[in-house]
Design an enzyme around this catalytic site. Structure first.
Site, PDB file in Angstrom:
ATOM      1  N   LYS A  53       0.602  -1.740  -0.079  1.00 22.39           N
ATOM      2  CA  LYS A  53       0.067   0.017   0.251  1.00 22.39           C
ATOM      3  C   LYS A  53       1.139   0.716   0.157  1.00 22.39           C
ATOM      4  O   LYS A  53       0.527   2.232  -0.636  1.00 22.39           O
ATOM      5  CB  LYS A  53      -0.906   0.621   1.315  1.00 22.39           C
ATOM      6  CG  LYS A  53      -1.996  -0.794   0.948  1.00 22.39           C
ATOM      7  CD  LYS A  53      -3.044  -0.956   2.561  1.00 22.39           C
ATOM      8  CE  LYS A  53      -4.024  -2.677   2.356  1.00 22.39           C
ATOM      9  NZ  LYS A  53      -3.931  -3.200   3.212  1.00 22.39           N
ATOM     10  N   GLN A  97      -5.516  -1.898   9.367  1.00 22.51           N
ATOM     11  CA  GLN A  97      -5.255  -3.204   8.525  1.00 22.51           C
ATOM     12  C   GLN A  97      -6.214  -4.714   9.179  1.00 22.51           C
ATOM     13  O   GLN A  97      -5.686  -4.527  10.359  1.00 22.51           O
ATOM     14  CB  GLN A  97      -3.339  -3.659   8.277  1.00 22.51           C
ATOM     15  CG  GLN A  97      -3.293  -5.029   7.821  1.00 22.51           C
ATOM     16  CD  GLN A  97      -3.197  -4.683   6.212  1.00 22.51           C
ATOM     17  OE1 GLN A  97      -3.887  -3.692   5.780  1.00 22.51           O
ATOM     18  NE2 GLN A  97      -4.234  -6.099   5.369  1.00 22.51           N
ATOM     19  N   ASP A 120     -11.528   1.938   3.741  1.00 18.97           N
ATOM     20  CA  ASP A 120     -12.450   1.302   3.322  1.00 18.97           C
ATOM     21  C   ASP A 120     -13.554   0.217   2.586  1.00 18.97           C
ATOM     22  O   ASP A 120     -13.402  -0.120   3.422  1.00 18.97           O
ATOM     23  CB  ASP A 120     -11.250   0.367   4.688  1.00 18.97           C
ATOM     24  CG  ASP A 120     -10.464  -0.967   4.216  1.00 18.97           C
ATOM     25  OD1 ASP A 120      -9.945  -1.065   3.357  1.00 18.97           O
ATOM     26  OD2 ASP A 120      -9.564  -0.552   5.632  1.00 18.97           O
TER      27      ASP A 120
HETATM   28  N1  GUN Z   1      -7.105  -7.871   5.314  1.00 24.59           N
HETATM   29  C1  GUN Z   1      -7.127  -8.172   4.195  1.00 24.59           C
HETATM   30  N2  GUN Z   1      -8.433  -6.869   3.572  1.00 24.59           N
HETATM   31  C2  GUN Z   1      -8.660  -6.356   3.481  1.00 24.59           C
HETATM   32  C3  GUN Z   1      -9.337  -4.560   3.085  1.00 24.59           C
HETATM   33  O1  GUN Z   1     -10.318  -4.467   2.536  1.00 24.59           O
HETATM   34  N3  GUN Z   1      -8.663  -3.825   4.278  1.00 24.59           N
HETATM   35  C4  GUN Z   1      -8.256  -3.348   5.663  1.00 24.59           C
HETATM   36  N4  GUN Z   1      -8.159  -2.958   6.260  1.00 24.59           N
HETATM   37  N5  GUN Z   1      -7.596  -4.629   6.146  1.00 24.59           N
HETATM   38  C5  GUN Z   1      -7.998  -5.909   4.931  1.00 24.59           C
END
Ligand code: GUN
Length: 295
Positions: A53, A97, A120
């Site tokens: 990211k 996350q 998100d």
């Molecule tokens: N963990 C796995 N996929 C995601 C996601 O799309 N967003 C977040 N915050 N954590 C994740």
């Protein structure tokens, strides 16, 4: 039939190029979109997602600030970081996350994120607005799937879409979005899950079959109608002693056999995966635009 490969990596690159042009325009007005990322603990998969990211932000001209807390961090410490991001003017989007080391904290942490910064799309306000078809941040993986379909010229209007998997992150938002009266929707949607009795009978009716289960070989060739479009959201690590890391990534779909029958299919890796981070960037840029124009 041999399926056309739906190249998510290439589509993600196109969208990233568009985002880069938008951030360059914003920069002329003194606006740099900012993403705040919180990682708790040192799960290797989560760490590699966060690194990806960070790189992607850099590529498209989004500022990112990462905060790392140890797995032993208290609920209060985690909430304090979220509140710090909420209050920071340079931060337009917040991503915590998941999973958190203590999953019982997740809902309260998500609900502490300001919904205006919920890139998100996990906050109940975002989920509710999505459900009602109101402008909001769409969750990144479902949004990525819709973009793959749209940019590959695959019509959802009037199609029968069968989704396998009822997670809050992928399956259920997809069902909601695809069934809406909208450009990316207008489909007839069937949701299948672990308690579905006649799975293959239902999947064989799909014009578009989407698997979001997280188990290899969930979708085999006999479950797919001739010329169907198959979207594989699964990312599974399977042991492979010949691979450098000792494992390789595999989707939910038996790719080789299904590709012989389908008209189009997403590979793993290189299908839906690259779209998820890209849609996170798109949401962050969108948030910066909203925050600087609606004041
Ligand atoms: N963990 C796995 N996929 C995601 C996601 O799309 N967003 C977040 N915050 N954590 C994740």
């Amino acid at each position: 039939m041999t399926a056309r490969i739906l190249d998510g990596k290439a589509i993600a690159q196109d969208i990233r190029a568009e985002l880069k042009a938008r951030t360059a325009e914003l920069k002329k007005q003194g606006i740099v979109p900012g993403l705040g990322v919180l990682l708790v603990g040192d799960d290797p998969a989560s760490r590699s997602y966060v690194t990806a990211k960070e790189r992607a932000c850099e590529e498209v001209g989004v500022f990112s600030r990462e905060i790392f807390l140890p797995a032993s961090a208290s609920h209060q410490q985690i909430l304090d970081v979220v509140r710090q991001f909420n209050a920071a003017d340079q931060i337009d989007g917040i991503l915590v996350q998941l999973p958190l080391p203590d999953s019982s904290m997740e809902q309260s942490v998500i609900e502490t994120i300001l919904s205006e910064k919920d890139v998100d799309g996990f906050h109940p306000v975002s989920a509710g607005r999505m459900m009602l078809g109101l402008p909001t941040f769409l969750p990144c993986t479902p949004h990525g799937v819709l973009q793959i379909l749209r940019r590959s010229g695959i019509q959802t209007d009037g199609a029968h879409v069968v989704v396998i998997g009822r997670s809050n992150i992928v399956g259920r938002p997809l069902v909601n979005l695809l069934s809406q009266k909208s450009e990316l929707g207008n489909a007839t949607v069937t949701l299948c899950h672990t308690r579905t009795k006649n799975l293959a009978e239902l999947t064989r009716q799909a014009d578009i079959l989407i698997s979001a289960v997280g188990r290899p070989n969930t979708v085999t060739a006999e479950m797919v109608k001739d010329a169907a479009v198959v979207i594989d959201v699964g990312v599974n690590r399977v042991e492979d002693p010949t691979a450098r890391r000792g494992y390789r990534l595999k989707g939910d779909v038996d790719f080789e056999a299904v590709a012989e029958k389908a008209s189009a299919i997403t590979p793993v890796p290189g299908g839906v995966g690259p779209m998820t981070i890209t849609m996170l960037l798109a949401n962050t840029v969108e948030s910066a635009i909203r925050r600087h124009t609606v004041k």
